[in-house]
Motif scaffolding. Structure first.
Motif, PDB file in Angstrom:
ATOM      1  N   SER A  64      10.290 -12.268  -2.035  1.00 59.09           N
ATOM      2  CA  SER A  64       9.595 -11.991  -0.771  1.00 59.09           C
ATOM      3  C   SER A  64       8.121 -11.688  -1.014  1.00 59.09           C
ATOM      4  O   SER A  64       7.744 -11.288  -2.108  1.00 59.09           O
ATOM      5  N   GLU A  71       5.034  -9.641   1.132  1.00 61.18           N
ATOM      6  CA  GLU A  71       4.668  -8.805   2.269  1.00 61.18           C
ATOM      7  C   GLU A  71       3.154  -8.948   2.488  1.00 61.18           C
ATOM      8  O   GLU A  71       2.371  -8.712   1.578  1.00 61.18           O
ATOM      9  N   GLU A 120      -0.350  -8.615   5.375  1.00 57.78           N
ATOM     10  CA  GLU A 120      -0.889  -7.851   6.498  1.00 57.78           C
ATOM     11  C   GLU A 120      -2.002  -8.656   7.139  1.00 57.78           C
ATOM     12  O   GLU A 120      -2.789  -9.294   6.495  1.00 57.78           O
TER      13      GLU A 120
END
Length: 113
Positions: free
Chosen positions: A109, A111, A113
Motif C-alpha cells: 500500500s 498512503e 496526502e
C-alpha cells in the motif's frame, strides 16, 4: 546491492500513485519482502531514504514486512518453515519440497496526502 534497484522501484510506484491521485506528498509505504529474495531491510530502507530526497516521498515512512520461507512437502503433505535454505522436509526428510511463501516482493500500500 540489489536493494538500491528495489528501492528505486518502490519509489517509482509511490510517486506514480501520488501523481495519479493528485496528491502533494507520500506519507507511508508498506512493502512485503520474502526471505528468499535475500533483501536486507536496513539496506533497502537506506537506499529508499537516499533516493527519496527531494521528492514527494522524502518524508515517507517505509514499513517492511518480512515473509518467512515456508514449504510444502509433496510426499507427506506437511508444511514447515525452511531454515538456512535447506529444502528438505522436516517431517519425512524428502527433497520434494515446494516453496509456499518467501518469494514475495511487492508494494502492499501507499498512503498519500
Amino acid at each position: 546491492m540489489h536493494e538500491l534497484a528495489i528501492a528505486q522501484g518502490i519509489l517509482d510506484i509511490a510517486l506514480n500513485t501520488a501523481v495519479n491521485h493528485n496528491a502533494t506528498s507520500v506519507l507511508g509505504i508498506k512493502v512485503i519482502v520474502g526471505e528468499l529474495t535475500g533483501t536486507v531491510p536496513e539496506a533497502l530502507e537506506f537506499g529508499f531514504v537516499a533516493l527519496a530526497k527531494g521528492t514527494m516521498a522524502e518524508n515517507a515512512c517505509l514499513s517492511i514486512r518480512i515473509i518467512p520461507l515456508t514449504g510444502h512437502c509433496r510426499d507427506c503433505g506437511s508444511q514447515s518453515s525452511i531454515d538456512k535454505y535447506c529444502f528438505v522436509c522436516a517431517t519425512c526428510g524428502s527433497h520434494a519440497v515446494e516453496i509456499i511463501t518467501g518469494r514475495e516482493l511487492k508494494v502492499e500500500s501507499v498512503e498519500v496526502e
